[in-house]
Design an enzyme around this catalytic site. Structure first.
Site, PDB file in Angstrom:
ATOM      1  N   LYS A  50      -3.801 -10.245  -6.822  1.00  0.00           N
ATOM      2  CA  LYS A  50      -4.976 -10.502  -6.155  1.00  0.00           C
ATOM      3  C   LYS A  50      -6.155  -9.733  -6.326  1.00  0.00           C
ATOM      4  O   LYS A  50      -5.951  -8.393  -6.901  1.00  0.00           O
ATOM      5  CB  LYS A  50      -4.484 -10.195  -4.654  1.00  0.00           C
ATOM      6  CG  LYS A  50      -5.417 -10.647  -3.747  1.00  0.00           C
ATOM      7  CD  LYS A  50      -5.030  -9.996  -2.026  1.00  0.00           C
ATOM      8  CE  LYS A  50      -5.206  -8.513  -1.879  1.00  0.00           C
ATOM      9  NZ  LYS A  50      -4.689  -8.051  -0.621  1.00  0.00           N
ATOM     10  N   LYS A  71       0.769  -1.376  -0.088  1.00  0.00           N
ATOM     11  CA  LYS A  71       0.101  -0.009  -0.177  1.00  0.00           C
ATOM     12  C   LYS A  71       0.898   1.242   0.047  1.00  0.00           C
ATOM     13  O   LYS A  71       0.421   2.337  -0.582  1.00  0.00           O
ATOM     14  CB  LYS A  71      -0.919  -0.148   1.247  1.00  0.00           C
ATOM     15  CG  LYS A  71      -1.704  -1.218   1.421  1.00  0.00           C
ATOM     16  CD  LYS A  71      -3.161  -1.122   1.277  1.00  0.00           C
ATOM     17  CE  LYS A  71      -3.984  -2.276   0.732  1.00  0.00           C
ATOM     18  NZ  LYS A  71      -4.989  -2.853   1.046  1.00  0.00           N
ATOM     19  N   LYS A  84      -9.985  -4.716  -3.449  1.00  0.00           N
ATOM     20  CA  LYS A  84     -10.941  -3.525  -3.596  1.00  0.00           C
ATOM     21  C   LYS A  84     -10.288  -2.324  -3.747  1.00  0.00           C
ATOM     22  O   LYS A  84     -10.927  -1.322  -4.182  1.00  0.00           O
ATOM     23  CB  LYS A  84     -11.919  -3.514  -2.223  1.00  0.00           C
ATOM     24  CG  LYS A  84     -11.501  -3.870  -0.846  1.00  0.00           C
ATOM     25  CD  LYS A  84     -12.613  -3.319   0.075  1.00  0.00           C
ATOM     26  CE  LYS A  84     -12.575  -4.559   1.120  1.00  0.00           C
ATOM     27  NZ  LYS A  84     -11.605  -4.073   2.267  1.00  0.00           N
TER      28      LYS A  84
END
Ligand code: TYM
Length: 328
Positions: free
Chosen positions: A193, A110, A196
């Site tokens: 992956k 992230k 969202k």
């Protein structure tokens, strides 16, 4: 036995969240005491619009109920409504090391997309709050997808460290992942992956039938024509086989056997049928719960029940570390 899990209300939930976690929470209801929450404080660790956070939190509450969680058996609540999560996190963060936090794959992934001056402290300290979420309820089992295992393992290390110093205070949790569906991959790039926060190649729980079918029919497949599970050479087909098997609650070999001799196009159609059959009735239940607003009382009752348990653990930890506690 205590079971606990949560979902973070960032972005729209995906089929990955559903197959890897949400769909299975209800299966634990007859195995022990289940606590399922909305990790709204965790959602603040990446930039999020306030309206979106609000609506996503409400949606997850409705999804929990639509998935078959029964509030009589499962305590469903908002993380932020039980202040003990933040309070315990403030204590536990002193027993987790920077080196450990830096090694967290989720943090690395992230933060890669942000520059240093826009990475919030909360993103780095994410596991401290997650550790608190877990240990507050004396959790034995944490059902999660594969990507959250590292965080649960860190909790395990933290508990060992804490108990070594203060005695048998915290319960040591174990992550439990699904045999099939613990890591659903993107339909457009099966090497990453389904996520969202990176919505390319996602199926969203809110997608309508036409969109679901279109996305699955245009999913990236591999060369050759055999329907075979081989992650390395056939990542696209393997992902679709996983989606089918996880949706139908069968094993991968059972799914492979079913599609022997199928062409890619017919196979994809069968996968789309399975997903549509699962998600459309789920969406109808979600809509009904959203309209009748029954989730509000569920969240209030859940908060009260969760708080009782959480407060006891917080007190125990406060006493162990030497905080002068004023009431029992
Ligand atoms: P979150 O909100 O990212 O994801 C919710 C659950 O969905 C699983 N998952 C997947 N499973 C299979 N395939 C995928 N592509 C996929 N993507 C996501 C996740 O592993 C997770 O189980 N940190 C957590 C929320 C949390 C939590 C906790 C969970 C906060 N505190 C305490 C358990 C216990 C998270 O962000 O999950």
């Amino acid at each position: 036995m205590r079971i606990l899990s949560g979902i973070k209300p960032t972005g729209q939930l995906t089929l990955g969240n559903y197959l890897g976690a949400l769909k299975h929470f209800k299966d634990y209801q007859n195995q022990g005491e289940v606590f399922i929450f909305i990790a709204d404080l965790h959602a603040l660790t990446l930039p999020i619009d306030s309206k979106e956070l609000n609506e996503n939190s409400r949606d997850i509450a409705c999804y929990y109920l639509a998935s078959g969680l029964d509030p009589k058996k499962t305590t469903i609540f908002l993380q932020s409504s039980v202040s003990e999560h933040a309070e315990l996190s403030a204590i536990l963060q002193n027993y987790i090391y920077m080196g450990e936090l830096k090694r967290m794959t989720q943090f690395k992934d992230k933060s890669k997309k942000l520059n240093d001056s826009s990475i919030g402290l909360g993103l780095f300290a994410y596991p401290a709050l997650m550790n608190a979420d877990i240990v507050l309820y004396n959790t034995d089992i944490v059902p999660v997808g594969e990507d959250q295992m590292q965080h649960v393992e860190l909790t395990h290390d933290l508990v060992k460290r804490f108990n070594h110093r203060y005695g048998d205070i915290l319960v040591n949790p174990k992550a439990q992942v699904q045999k099939v569906g613990a890591r659903i991959m993107s339909l457009s790039d099966p090497s990453v992956k389904m996520s969202k926060s990176d919505p390319k190649g996602d199926i969203f729980l809110k997608d309508d039938e036409k969109t679901i079918r279109k996305k699955i029919m245009s999913a990236k497949t591999d060369s050759g024509s055999e329907i075979k599970f081989d992650k390395e050479n056939k990542p696209g087909i393997s992902n679709l086989l996983t989606i089918y098997a996880a949706t139908k609650d069968i094993t991968i070999p059972e799914a492979e056997a079913k599609f022997q001799g199928y062409r890619y196009g017919d196979f994809k159609k069968a996968v789309a049928d399975a997903v549509v059959e699962e998600l459309i009735p789920f969406q109808q239940r979600y809509k009904q719960i959203l309209e009748d607003k029954s989730y509000l009382k569920v969240l209030k009752d859940g908060r009260d029940k969760a708080k009782k348990v959480a407060h006891q653990t917080l007190l125990k930890v406060q006493k162990a570390v030497g905080i002068l506690t004023l009431d029992e």
